[in-house]
Design a protein around this motif. Structure first.
Motif, PDB file in Angstrom:
ATOM      1  N   ALA A 132      18.340   1.719  -7.493  1.00 58.09           N
ATOM      2  CA  ALA A 132      19.318   1.197  -8.451  1.00 58.09           C
ATOM      3  C   ALA A 132      18.931  -0.217  -8.863  1.00 58.09           C
ATOM      4  O   ALA A 132      18.672  -1.080  -8.022  1.00 58.09           O
ATOM      5  CB  ALA A 132      20.716   1.216  -7.841  1.00 58.09           C
ATOM      6  N   GLY A 133      18.855  -0.450 -10.141  1.00 58.55           N
ATOM      7  CA  GLY A 133      18.506  -1.766 -10.658  1.00 58.55           C
ATOM      8  C   GLY A 133      17.013  -2.042 -10.677  1.00 58.55           C
ATOM      9  O   GLY A 133      16.588  -3.108 -11.115  1.00 58.55           O
ATOM     10  N   ARG A 134      16.217  -1.119 -10.217  1.00 63.17           N
ATOM     11  CA  ARG A 134      14.760  -1.287 -10.202  1.00 63.17           C
ATOM     12  C   ARG A 134      14.145  -0.461 -11.325  1.00 63.17           C
ATOM     13  O   ARG A 134      14.618   0.620 -11.649  1.00 63.17           O
ATOM     14  CB  ARG A 134      14.159  -0.822  -8.871  1.00 63.17           C
ATOM     15  CG  ARG A 134      14.672  -1.563  -7.675  1.00 63.17           C
ATOM     16  CD  ARG A 134      13.927  -2.853  -7.492  1.00 63.17           C
ATOM     17  NE  ARG A 134      14.357  -3.490  -6.247  1.00 63.17           N
ATOM     18  CZ  ARG A 134      14.044  -4.703  -5.948  1.00 63.17           C
ATOM     19  NH1 ARG A 134      13.305  -5.433  -6.746  1.00 63.17           N
ATOM     20  NH2 ARG A 134      14.469  -5.236  -4.822  1.00 63.17           N
ATOM     21  N   ALA A 135      13.067  -0.961 -11.886  1.00 63.66           N
ATOM     22  CA  ALA A 135      12.376  -0.278 -12.973  1.00 63.66           C
ATOM     23  C   ALA A 135      10.895  -0.160 -12.642  1.00 63.66           C
ATOM     24  O   ALA A 135      10.375  -0.871 -11.766  1.00 63.66           O
ATOM     25  CB  ALA A 135      12.553  -1.048 -14.289  1.00 63.66           C
ATOM     26  N   GLU A 136      10.229   0.719 -13.355  1.00 61.92           N
ATOM     27  CA  GLU A 136       8.789   0.879 -13.185  1.00 61.92           C
ATOM     28  C   GLU A 136       8.095  -0.475 -13.311  1.00 61.92           C
ATOM     29  O   GLU A 136       8.384  -1.256 -14.210  1.00 61.92           O
ATOM     30  CB  GLU A 136       8.254   1.836 -14.255  1.00 61.92           C
ATOM     31  CG  GLU A 136       6.788   2.106 -14.155  1.00 61.92           C
ATOM     32  CD  GLU A 136       6.311   3.068 -15.232  1.00 61.92           C
ATOM     33  OE1 GLU A 136       5.096   3.132 -15.423  1.00 61.92           O
ATOM     34  OE2 GLU A 136       7.143   3.733 -15.881  1.00 61.92           O
ATOM     35  N   GLY A 137       7.222  -0.768 -12.369  1.00 57.67           N
ATOM     36  CA  GLY A 137       6.492  -2.034 -12.360  1.00 57.67           C
ATOM     37  C   GLY A 137       7.121  -3.105 -11.497  1.00 57.67           C
ATOM     38  O   GLY A 137       6.476  -4.096 -11.157  1.00 57.67           O
ATOM     39  N   ASP A 138       8.395  -2.923 -11.125  1.00 58.51           N
ATOM     40  CA  ASP A 138       9.032  -3.904 -10.238  1.00 58.51           C
ATOM     41  C   ASP A 138       8.314  -3.923  -8.894  1.00 58.51           C
ATOM     42  O   ASP A 138       7.915  -2.883  -8.374  1.00 58.51           O
ATOM     43  CB  ASP A 138      10.502  -3.559  -9.993  1.00 58.51           C
ATOM     44  CG  ASP A 138      11.402  -3.901 -11.162  1.00 58.51           C
ATOM     45  OD1 ASP A 138      10.908  -4.480 -12.151  1.00 58.51           O
ATOM     46  OD2 ASP A 138      12.605  -3.566 -11.091  1.00 58.51           O
ATOM     47  N   GLU A 139       8.152  -5.127  -8.343  1.00 58.22           N
ATOM     48  CA  GLU A 139       7.583  -5.238  -7.003  1.00 58.22           C
ATOM     49  C   GLU A 139       8.250  -6.391  -6.276  1.00 58.22           C
ATOM     50  O   GLU A 139       8.744  -7.337  -6.892  1.00 58.22           O
ATOM     51  CB  GLU A 139       6.062  -5.375  -7.037  1.00 58.22           C
ATOM     52  CG  GLU A 139       5.518  -6.637  -7.634  1.00 58.22           C
ATOM     53  CD  GLU A 139       3.991  -6.690  -7.568  1.00 58.22           C
ATOM     54  OE1 GLU A 139       3.330  -5.670  -7.809  1.00 58.22           O
ATOM     55  OE2 GLU A 139       3.481  -7.765  -7.259  1.00 58.22           O
ATOM     56  N   TRP A 140       8.291  -6.279  -4.967  1.00 56.19           N
ATOM     57  CA  TRP A 140       8.893  -7.297  -4.133  1.00 56.19           C
ATOM     58  C   TRP A 140       8.223  -7.264  -2.768  1.00 56.19           C
ATOM     59  O   TRP A 140       7.659  -6.257  -2.361  1.00 56.19           O
ATOM     60  CB  TRP A 140      10.409  -7.106  -4.031  1.00 56.19           C
ATOM     61  CG  TRP A 140      10.843  -5.821  -3.426  1.00 56.19           C
ATOM     62  CD1 TRP A 140      11.252  -5.611  -2.149  1.00 56.19           C
ATOM     63  CD2 TRP A 140      10.919  -4.535  -4.067  1.00 56.19           C
ATOM     64  NE1 TRP A 140      11.573  -4.294  -1.941  1.00 56.19           N
ATOM     65  CE2 TRP A 140      11.383  -3.609  -3.107  1.00 56.19           C
ATOM     66  CE3 TRP A 140      10.645  -4.083  -5.357  1.00 56.19           C
ATOM     67  CZ2 TRP A 140      11.570  -2.261  -3.401  1.00 56.19           C
ATOM     68  CZ3 TRP A 140      10.841  -2.740  -5.641  1.00 56.19           C
ATOM     69  CH2 TRP A 140      11.293  -1.853  -4.680  1.00 56.19           C
ATOM     70  N   GLN A 141       8.281  -8.392  -2.099  1.00 58.53           N
ATOM     71  CA  GLN A 141       7.635  -8.518  -0.805  1.00 58.53           C
ATOM     72  C   GLN A 141       8.685  -8.726   0.272  1.00 58.53           C
ATOM     73  O   GLN A 141       9.655  -9.468   0.087  1.00 58.53           O
ATOM     74  CB  GLN A 141       6.659  -9.705  -0.823  1.00 58.53           C
ATOM     75  CG  GLN A 141       5.656  -9.675   0.283  1.00 58.53           C
ATOM     76  CD  GLN A 141       4.539 -10.690   0.071  1.00 58.53           C
ATOM     77  OE1 GLN A 141       4.289 -11.151  -1.032  1.00 58.53           O
ATOM     78  NE2 GLN A 141       3.866 -11.027   1.159  1.00 58.53           N
ATOM     79  N   VAL A 142       8.501  -8.050   1.391  1.00 54.40           N
ATOM     80  CA  VAL A 142       9.354  -8.224   2.567  1.00 54.40           C
ATOM     81  C   VAL A 142       8.410  -8.456   3.738  1.00 54.40           C
ATOM     82  O   VAL A 142       7.704  -7.543   4.175  1.00 54.40           O
ATOM     83  CB  VAL A 142      10.238  -6.980   2.827  1.00 54.40           C
ATOM     84  CG1 VAL A 142      11.059  -7.173   4.094  1.00 54.40           C
ATOM     85  CG2 VAL A 142      11.124  -6.686   1.635  1.00 54.40           C
ATOM     86  N   GLY A 143       8.337  -9.680   4.201  1.00 50.17           N
ATOM     87  CA  GLY A 143       7.417 -10.020   5.277  1.00 50.17           C
ATOM     88  C   GLY A 143       5.984  -9.752   4.855  1.00 50.17           C
ATOM     89  O   GLY A 143       5.539 -10.228   3.806  1.00 50.17           O
ATOM     90  N   ASP A 144       5.285  -8.950   5.629  1.00 54.03           N
ATOM     91  CA  ASP A 144       3.882  -8.665   5.323  1.00 54.03           C
ATOM     92  C   ASP A 144       3.710  -7.355   4.552  1.00 54.03           C
ATOM     93  O   ASP A 144       2.630  -6.780   4.518  1.00 54.03           O
ATOM     94  CB  ASP A 144       3.060  -8.617   6.610  1.00 54.03           C
ATOM     95  CG  ASP A 144       3.504  -7.507   7.555  1.00 54.03           C
ATOM     96  OD1 ASP A 144       4.590  -6.920   7.332  1.00 54.03           O
ATOM     97  OD2 ASP A 144       2.759  -7.220   8.509  1.00 54.03           O
ATOM     98  N   ARG A 145       4.809  -6.897   3.931  1.00 49.98           N
ATOM     99  CA  ARG A 145       4.746  -5.649   3.166  1.00 49.98           C
ATOM    100  C   ARG A 145       5.109  -5.904   1.711  1.00 49.98           C
ATOM    101  O   ARG A 145       5.983  -6.714   1.404  1.00 49.98           O
ATOM    102  CB  ARG A 145       5.701  -4.614   3.758  1.00 49.98           C
ATOM    103  CG  ARG A 145       5.353  -4.292   5.211  1.00 49.98           C
ATOM    104  CD  ARG A 145       6.307  -3.305   5.831  1.00 49.98           C
ATOM    105  NE  ARG A 145       7.674  -3.820   5.793  1.00 49.98           N
ATOM    106  CZ  ARG A 145       8.761  -3.077   5.961  1.00 49.98           C
ATOM    107  NH1 ARG A 145       8.648  -1.783   6.164  1.00 49.98           N
ATOM    108  NH2 ARG A 145       9.953  -3.620   5.916  1.00 49.98           N
ATOM    109  N   LEU A 146       4.404  -5.206   0.823  1.00 49.36           N
ATOM    110  CA  LEU A 146       4.667  -5.273  -0.608  1.00 49.36           C
ATOM    111  C   LEU A 146       5.194  -3.916  -1.040  1.00 49.36           C
ATOM    112  O   LEU A 146       4.649  -2.883  -0.653  1.00 49.36           O
ATOM    113  CB  LEU A 146       3.379  -5.593  -1.378  1.00 49.36           C
ATOM    114  CG  LEU A 146       3.488  -5.597  -2.902  1.00 49.36           C
ATOM    115  CD1 LEU A 146       4.314  -6.797  -3.378  1.00 49.36           C
ATOM    116  CD2 LEU A 146       2.107  -5.598  -3.529  1.00 49.36           C
ATOM    117  N   PHE A 147       6.249  -3.908  -1.854  1.00 41.97           N
ATOM    118  CA  PHE A 147       6.831  -2.673  -2.367  1.00 41.97           C
ATOM    119  C   PHE A 147       6.727  -2.690  -3.890  1.00 41.97           C
ATOM    120  O   PHE A 147       6.929  -3.727  -4.525  1.00 41.97           O
ATOM    121  CB  PHE A 147       8.294  -2.546  -1.937  1.00 41.97           C
ATOM    122  CG  PHE A 147       8.454  -2.459  -0.451  1.00 41.97           C
ATOM    123  CD1 PHE A 147       8.390  -1.229   0.192  1.00 41.97           C
ATOM    124  CD2 PHE A 147       8.650  -3.604   0.311  1.00 41.97           C
ATOM    125  CE1 PHE A 147       8.529  -1.146   1.567  1.00 41.97           C
ATOM    126  CE2 PHE A 147       8.785  -3.527   1.680  1.00 41.97           C
ATOM    127  CZ  PHE A 147       8.730  -2.289   2.316  1.00 41.97           C
TER     128      PHE A 147
END
Length: 191
Positions: A132-147
């Protein structure tokens, strides 16, 4: 419980027969001898089963061919009510696929990346999450992981040197002997 694929590469032996003479399909090889994977991206792209990546499937819901070899029919019937999604695809169809065609939408799952030995981001897993609220191409980092929210191509889902390569090699070889329309893959799934 996961979903697995079963089936056979089949061919119709036509050399030397008059065009109007009926020919029968026969089993060339059990799919289990060539493919030992379980990839929902592959299943979705090819057959529409577990299609989280949003592909227009190449051969979904066709049912079993009417001219099914007896060996294939018996193997399918053994699965009883556990079998679902029977379908088939010819080598002629597979040979004509645009493997660079993108999925119809972004993947329902998020691609997770982790740092590789060279320090760059390497694919790690696909995870189900609320988009929800995310679109194609969105990315975010949580600690040592990239989503990242991504859209796949058919080649991403079914790489030419991936688990399906032995199946394609056998089908291509048979097509060279019997013609592309006379070679097919008949499959079904269990969950």
């Amino acid at each position: 419980m996961g979903t697995d694929i079963h089936g056979f590469v089949e061919y119709r032996n036509t050399p030397g027969l008059p065009e109007d003479e009926d020919t029968v399909w026969d089993v060339a090889i059990d799919l289990d001898a060539l493919y030992a994977g379980r990839s929902y991206d592959e299943f979705g792209c090819l057959f529409g089963v577990r299609n989280y990546a949003g592909f227009h499937p190449l051969a979904a819901d066709r049912g079993l061919p009417e001219d099914l070899p007896e060996r294939t029919r018996r193997a399918y019937e053994v699965w009883g009510d556990d079998a679902h999604g029977p379908t088939w695809i010819s080598w002629a169809e597979l040979a004509a696929v645009d493997w660079d065609e993108p999925a119809e939408r972004a993947d329902d799952r998020v691609n997770e990346y982790r740092r590789g030995p060279d320090g760059g981001w390497q694919p790690y897993a696909k995870v189900g999450t609320d988009l929800a609220g995310r679109a194609e191409g969105d990315e975010w980092q949580v600690g040592d992981r990239l989503f990242r929210v991504e859209r796949m191509t058919r080649r991403d889902a079914v790489p030419p040197d991936g688990p399906w390569a032995p199946v394609w090699t056998v089908m291509r070889t048979l097509a060279g002997l019997h013609g592309a329309q006379n070679v097919r893959l008949t499959v079904w799934f269990d969950s």
